[in-house]
Design a protein around this motif. Structure first.
Motif, short mmCIF file in Angstrom:
data_model
loop_
_atom_site.label_atom_id
_atom_site.label_comp_id
_atom_site.label_asym_id
_atom_site.label_seq_id
_atom_site.Cartn_x
_atom_site.Cartn_y
_atom_site.Cartn_z
N VAL A 10 0.84 -1.21 0.00
CA VAL A 10 0.00 0.00 0.00
C VAL A 10 0.87 1.25 0.00
CG1 VAL A 10 -1.67 1.33 1.34
CG2 VAL A 10 -1.95 -1.15 1.11
N LEU A 11 1.88 1.26 0.86
CA LEU A 11 2.78 2.42 0.91
C LEU A 11 3.53 2.59 -0.40
CD1 LEU A 11 3.99 4.66 2.68
CD2 LEU A 11 5.76 3.04 3.39
N GLY A 12 3.98 1.46 -0.98
CA GLY A 12 4.67 1.53 -2.26
C GLY A 12 3.76 2.03 -3.37
N GLY A 13 2.47 1.60 -3.31
CA GLY A 13 1.52 2.06 -4.32
C GLY A 13 1.28 3.56 -4.26
N ILE A 14 1.11 4.08 -3.04
CA ILE A 14 0.91 5.52 -2.88
C ILE A 14 2.15 6.28 -3.36
CG2 ILE A 14 0.59 7.37 -1.18
CD1 ILE A 14 -1.00 5.34 0.51
N ALA A 127 6.36 1.76 -12.18
CA ALA A 127 5.55 1.94 -10.97
C ALA A 127 5.09 0.60 -10.43
CB ALA A 127 4.35 2.84 -11.28
N ALA A 128 4.64 -0.29 -11.32
CA ALA A 128 4.21 -1.62 -10.89
C ALA A 128 5.36 -2.40 -10.30
CB ALA A 128 3.61 -2.37 -12.08
N ASP A 129 6.54 -2.26 -10.88
CA ASP A 129 7.72 -2.95 -10.34
C ASP A 129 8.05 -2.48 -8.93
OD1 ASP A 129 11.01 -2.97 -10.19
OD2 ASP A 129 10.20 -4.71 -11.24
N THR A 130 7.92 -1.18 -8.70
CA THR A 130 8.17 -0.63 -7.36
C THR A 130 7.17 -1.20 -6.35
OG1 THR A 130 9.08 1.43 -8.23
CG2 THR A 130 8.24 1.47 -5.98
N ILE A 131 5.90 -1.25 -6.74
CA ILE A 131 4.86 -1.75 -5.82
C ILE A 131 5.10 -3.21 -5.48
CG2 ILE A 131 2.40 -2.21 -5.61
CD1 ILE A 131 1.94 0.25 -7.43
N LEU A 132 5.39 -4.02 -6.49
CA LEU A 132 5.59 -5.45 -6.25
C LEU A 132 6.87 -5.73 -5.47
CD1 LEU A 132 4.49 -6.88 -9.72
CD2 LEU A 132 3.21 -6.89 -7.58
N SER A 133 7.84 -4.83 -5.59
CA SER A 133 9.12 -5.03 -4.88
C SER A 133 9.10 -4.47 -3.47
CB SER A 133 10.25 -4.36 -5.67
OG SER A 133 10.34 -4.86 -6.98
N ALA A 134 8.05 -3.73 -3.13
CA ALA A 134 8.02 -3.03 -1.84
C ALA A 134 8.17 -3.95 -0.63
CB ALA A 134 6.73 -2.21 -1.73
N PRO A 135 7.48 -5.12 -0.56
CA PRO A 135 7.63 -5.95 0.64
C PRO A 135 9.06 -6.42 0.88
CG PRO A 135 5.70 -6.62 -0.60
CD PRO A 135 6.46 -5.66 -1.47
N ALA A 136 9.78 -6.75 -0.20
CA ALA A 136 11.15 -7.25 -0.05
C ALA A 136 12.14 -6.13 0.24
CB ALA A 136 11.57 -8.01 -1.30
N ASN A 138 11.32 -3.01 1.60
CA ASN A 138 10.96 -2.24 2.80
C ASN A 138 11.26 -0.75 2.63
OD1 ASN A 138 9.88 -1.99 5.38
ND2 ASN A 138 11.87 -2.19 6.37
N TRP A 139 10.80 -0.19 1.50
CA TRP A 139 11.01 1.24 1.25
C TRP A 139 10.11 2.10 2.13
CZ3 TRP A 139 10.66 -1.07 -4.02
CH2 TRP A 139 11.92 -1.18 -4.62
N GLY A 140 10.55 3.30 2.38
CA GLY A 140 9.69 4.31 2.95
C GLY A 140 8.99 5.08 1.84
N LEU A 141 8.19 6.06 2.22
CA LEU A 141 7.42 6.83 1.24
C LEU A 141 8.33 7.53 0.25
CD1 LEU A 141 4.49 7.70 0.55
CD2 LEU A 141 4.90 9.74 1.93
N ILE A 142 9.36 8.19 0.74
CA ILE A 142 10.27 8.94 -0.12
C ILE A 142 11.12 7.98 -0.95
CG2 ILE A 142 12.21 10.53 -0.17
CD1 ILE A 142 11.08 11.85 2.31
N GLY A 143 11.59 6.90 -0.35
CA GLY A 143 12.43 5.97 -1.07
C GLY A 143 11.70 5.32 -2.23
N ALA A 144 10.45 4.94 -2.04
CA ALA A 144 9.67 4.33 -3.12
C ALA A 144 9.38 5.33 -4.22
CB ALA A 144 8.37 3.75 -2.57
N THR A 148 10.65 4.97 -8.06
CA THR A 148 9.72 5.00 -9.18
C THR A 148 10.13 6.06 -10.19
OG1 THR A 148 7.91 4.26 -7.78
CG2 THR A 148 7.31 5.30 -9.85
N LEU A 149 10.54 7.23 -9.70
CA LEU A 149 10.94 8.31 -10.60
C LEU A 149 12.14 7.91 -11.44
CD1 LEU A 149 10.60 11.20 -11.61
CD2 LEU A 149 12.04 11.95 -9.71
N LEU A 150 13.18 7.40 -10.80
CA LEU A 150 14.39 7.03 -11.52
C LEU A 150 14.14 5.88 -12.48
CD1 LEU A 150 17.11 7.30 -8.72
CD2 LEU A 150 16.77 8.83 -10.66
N LEU A 151 13.51 4.81 -11.97
CA LEU A 151 13.23 3.67 -12.83
C LEU A 151 12.22 4.03 -13.91
CD1 LEU A 151 13.93 0.67 -13.20
CD2 LEU A 151 11.94 0.12 -11.78
N GLY A 152 11.26 4.89 -13.55
CA GLY A 152 10.26 5.31 -14.53
C GLY A 152 10.87 6.09 -15.68
#
Length: 324
Positions: A10-14, A127-136, A138-144, A148-152
């Motif tokens: 959820v945090l990664g999605g936001i 963006a989808a890659d960031t969301i799916l990778s979030a549990p492994a 453990n990004w914070g709001l800024i980190g995710a 997403t910005l760099l990978l996007g």
């Protein structure tokens, strides 16, 4: 799935939606005079975030297994992640652009349109890659959001080339028109491979770390270049296609000269608002919008041979006459 993993998703999605939304607004706003249909923009985002991601995920085990069987050990992982996966991902993302070209090619009126659709698919994929990778991860709001910005930007850069290739095919004539999609796809795959090799710099050479940053910034430069091209193209079309509207009395010569100068157009548009005259500000905005759309439609008629825009040209011409 644990509650911690759900919270991370959820945090990664936001976090992923924030840079994706900003990027979407930027590229959509610059496409000022021929906005792409919202359902196609939504389809590009949907394809990049779900079907393309699923196809790439399904291909990943097979490709890594094949690479491991052929090369073994660390070299097998390197070949799988740095070469085979980029090929699979660009094919998965590019399927949307193939469908767009086959069934909605009339919506591709410029190189910018091709880049826009390709880059949106790429950014949604990131963006989808960031969301799916979030549990492994453990990004914070800024980190995710940063990820997403760099990978996007990287994926937008890669798949934007595929879109440019199809746009070139749409705008070209003759037997060489199919060279555009092939070259665009090869450039996208080549750059993607180069970026993934750069990610493995600890295996080869630490100096390759800078290569990844170069690729990210190349995406920004390509976007800026496309936008600059679009603005220059707009001025050229105004000069070419609206001169006869002045001669025929549809618009005054003063407005024509204003449209030809970016600084004069800016002053003409926003001057009344600075003086508190909201009505004049709105009316001038409509004048500039309609005039630019008229030039664009006349370009479509001449460059692409699309006679179906004749009715739209007549409508815009009458609107411009009334506004001036």
């Amino acid at each position: 799935m644990s509650s911690q993993a759900i919270n991370a998703i959820v945090l990664g999605g936001i976090s992923a939606l924030i840079p994706t939304g900003l990027y979407l607004f930027l590229v959509w706003w610059f496409d000022r005079y021929e906005k792409e249909p919202l359902h196609l923009i939504g389809a590009a985002l949907f394809w990049g975030s779900i079907p393309a991601m699923i196809l790439a995920a399904l291909a990943r085990p097979a490709l890594l297994g094949l690479s491991g069987a052929l090369f073994g050990g660390a070299m097998g992982g390197l070949w799988g992640n740095a070469i085979l996966l980029p090929i699979a991902e660009e094919i998965a993302k590019g399927l949307f652009l193939i469908g767009l070209f086959l069934f909605y090619r009339q919506e591709i009126d410029s190189l910018y349109d091709g880049f826009l659709y390709g880059s949106l698919v790429g950014f949604a994929f990131a963006a989808a890659d960031t969301i799916l990778s979030a549990p492994a991860r453990n990004w914070g709001l800024i980190g995710a959001a940063e990820r997403t910005l760099l990978l996007g930007l990287a994926h937008a850069f890669f798949t934007g080339w595929v879109g440019l290739g199809f746009a070139a095919a749409r705008l070209s004539h003759g037997g060489m028109r199919w060279a555009g999609p092939v070259l665009g796809g090869l450039v996208a795959i080549g750059l993607h491979i180069l970026r993934n090799w750069a990610l493995t710099y600890t295996f080869w050479n630490p100096n390759l770390a800078a290569l990844e940053a170069v690729i990210y910034w190349s995406g920004v430069l390509l976007l800026v270049g496309i936008l600059a091209y679009g603005m220059a193209r707009e001025g050229a079309w105004v000069a070419r296609y609206l001169a006869d509207e002045v001669r025929d009395g549809v618009m005054p010569a003063a407005l024509y000269e204003t449209l030809r100068s970016p600084t004069a157009r800016l002053a003409y548009r926003w001057g009344p608002l600075l003086q508190g005259d909201v009505g004049a500000w709105r009316r001038r905005g409509m004048q500039l919008q309609v005039a630019a759309e008229l030039a664009f439609r006349k370009h479509q008629r001449q460059a692409l041979g699309e006679t179906a825009v004749e009715a739209e040209i007549r409508r815009l011409r009458e609107m411009l006459r009334q506004l001036t």
